[in-house]
Design an enzyme around this catalytic site. Structure first.
Site, PDB file in Angstrom:
ATOM      1  N   HIS A 170      22.351  24.825   0.889  1.00 42.63           N
ATOM      2  CA  HIS A 170      21.450  25.426   0.381  1.00 42.63           C
ATOM      3  C   HIS A 170      21.286  25.059  -0.724  1.00 42.63           C
ATOM      4  O   HIS A 170      20.420  25.018  -1.644  1.00 42.63           O
ATOM      5  CB  HIS A 170      22.308  26.934   0.391  1.00 42.63           C
ATOM      6  CG  HIS A 170      21.247  27.791   1.013  1.00 42.63           C
ATOM      7  ND1 HIS A 170      21.908  27.497   2.390  1.00 42.63           N
ATOM      8  CD2 HIS A 170      20.673  28.678   1.464  1.00 42.63           C
ATOM      9  CE1 HIS A 170      21.573  28.747   3.468  1.00 42.63           C
ATOM     10  NE2 HIS A 170      19.865  29.534   2.468  1.00 42.63           N
ATOM     11  N   HIS A 193      29.823  30.023  -0.007  1.00 44.61           N
ATOM     12  CA  HIS A 193      31.014  28.490  -0.496  1.00 44.61           C
ATOM     13  C   HIS A 193      31.238  28.725  -1.326  1.00 44.61           C
ATOM     14  O   HIS A 193      31.790  29.694  -2.534  1.00 44.61           O
ATOM     15  CB  HIS A 193      29.993  28.160  -0.862  1.00 44.61           C
ATOM     16  CG  HIS A 193      28.629  27.304  -0.074  1.00 44.61           C
ATOM     17  ND1 HIS A 193      29.028  26.443   1.317  1.00 44.61           N
ATOM     18  CD2 HIS A 193      27.479  27.560   1.082  1.00 44.61           C
ATOM     19  CE1 HIS A 193      28.211  26.119   2.023  1.00 44.61           C
ATOM     20  NE2 HIS A 193      26.657  26.882   1.652  1.00 44.61           N
TER      21      HIS A 193
END
Length: 467
Positions: free
Chosen positions: A234, A281
């Protein structure tokens, strides 16, 4: 000197990989978990089956166990060593590592218990909203655990930020750019997006780091939870697309440099921070994705015009396009067992192949409408009612056509491929975990969407006189 620098860099990376920084950032943004208080040791599992043991090395998990979906869930978030085997070496070098580990695990469960209490405390006077992840886990159907939102504005802001890297955004963004702004820029941007996703997903399958540990991290998103996490794809797409868009349009289109650069920076920052907010993340994984994306962009940017010209003009373009994109998909699927990461890679490659083939066909038929070099730089037209109506109609009709193509090809492809290969298709999710089903499915569906976007829908616009 070299050893000292390596040690310092290793400690910095381990610090940035720490899931507790993610949990603290979530708390700062008003996200509270509803983890029940637990009295567990480092070897225990939470009630959700998520391992909280720190420093488990990838080689401690056998390859056979690693390749099953059920064990993916059980092992998820268990590997928190920075590099494979590094946690063990740290423990050997630092005599207090074990006791520090115990204290951190104890602190993590204490944080979880505090979050549970905060989420249910009505005496604080803080407006709180219980929520669950917006989408189920793509592999297991897991719905995730409830969490508490104290700051709805940040929740919706970062949800929007993370959607800038998801499928539906690209189904709208690339067509909008293709139909309303500049097809030349859109074609080259798709090339950069494909290679970023391909390299990013392959890096995930080679490095094999799992998602941040929960608890203490709150999983605001669960859809990609069983994918590997290093680097953040992303963050890669959220960096490559805005900066490449800026590099391709500045000078070609007339607008202030600072405005274009500011939009690119804000776009990238929003996507990157959203991945930490979502609990998907660590800081290190986001930074790595950001830097990796810039490296890929720097390598491809000088050759984008040549790639585009080859796709349009070469008599061998069709053969090269199909061979290249299918070969890359087979390579990506050979790196590890099935997950959404391989599906996303094939999806991007199928999109790129369809768009490139359609662009080649447009050029051969004389339908390509790129402005002449003498017309540069281009100027944005003044907003008018007629312009806004045309843009709205193109988006409404065009995206509706793409969604119809998507729904039709999805409904046809999986049963057809299963019948040809004699694979049971009673459970579509299980059938698609077969590479011979998933690859044709992704290529046919998303190749058809992008081909329609570049070739079929513009012809429809010409018939309707809204091109």
């Amino acid at each position: 000197m070299a050893n000292g620098l390596k040690t310092t860099l290793t400690r910095l990376c381990r610090y940035l990989q720490d899931p507790y920084h993610v949990a603290r950032f979530q708390q700062l943004c008003g996200v509270k978990g509803t983890f029940p208080p637990q009295n567990t040791t480092e070897d225990d599992l939470t009630s959700n089956g998520v391992c909280v043991k720190q420093g488990l090395r990838e080689e401690d998990v056998g390859p056979k166990q690693r390749n099953t979906a059920s064990n993916r869930l059980e092992q998820n978030d268990c590997s928190k060593g920075l590099l494979k085997g590094e946690a063990g070496s740290v423990a050997a070098d630092e005599p207090n590592a074990g006791s520090d580990l115990d204290r951190r695990i104890e602190t993590g469960h204490r944080m979880a218990g505090q979050q549970f209490e905060l989420g249910n405390d009505e005496k604080t006077g803080v407006s709180m909203k219980r929520a669950k992840p917006l989408r189920k886990n793509s592999l297991t159907g897991e719905v995730g655990q409830e969490f508490i939102i104290n700051n709805p504005f940040l929740f919706y802001l970062f949800t929007f930020g993370t959607e800038l890297g998801n499928e539906m955004f690209f189904i709208v963004f690339f067509p909008f750019l293709m139909w309303n702004v500049d097809a030349f820029v859109s074609r080259q941007l798709i090339v950069v997006w494909i290679w970023n996703l391909f390299f990013g997903q392959c890096a995930k399958d080679l490095i094999r780091w799992t998602r941040p540990t929960s608890p203490p991290v709150v999983k605001v998103e669960i859809f990609y939870n069983l994918e590997y996490s290093m680097p953040s794809t992303h963050a890669m797409s959220g960096t490559a697309i805005p900066f490449c868009l800026f590099l391709l349009t500045y000078g070609r289109w007339q607008y202030p440099f600072l405005i274009g650069l500011s939009v690119a920076i804000c776009w990238s920052i929003l996507v990157c921070i959203s991945r930490i907010y979502m609990g998907m993340h660590s800081i290190l994984e986001v930074i790595s994705g950001f830097l990796f994306s810039l490296l890929i962009l720097a390598c491809f940017r000088p050759y984008l015009a040549q790639i585009d010209s080859f796709y349009l003009m070469s008599p061998y373009a069709s053969l090269v396009i199909v061979t290249l994109h299918v070969s890359l998909g087979l390579l990506a699927f050979s790196l590890d067992s099935w997950s959404t990461s391989r599906g996303d890679t094939a999806q991007a490659l199928g999109t790129g192949a369809g768009a490139a083939l359609a662009s080649h066909l447009n050029y051969q038929l004389g339908l390509l409408a790129d402005p002449a070099l003498s017309a540069l730089p281009l100027y944005f037209p003044s907003l008018s009612t007629d312009l806004l109506v045309r843009i709205g109609l193109r988006l409404l009709i065009g995206v509706s056509c793409l969604l119809a193509v998507r729904a039709t090809t999805k409904a046809i492809t999986v049963p057809l491929v299963c019948r040809v290969l004699k694979v049971p298709c009673d459970n579509v999710r299980e059938a698609r975990q077969n590479m011979m089903v998933e690859l044709p499915y992704r290529y046919v569906v998303y190749g058809s969407i992008s081909f329609s976007c570049v070739f079929v829908v513009p012809l429809l616009f010409s018939c309707l006189n809204i091109s």
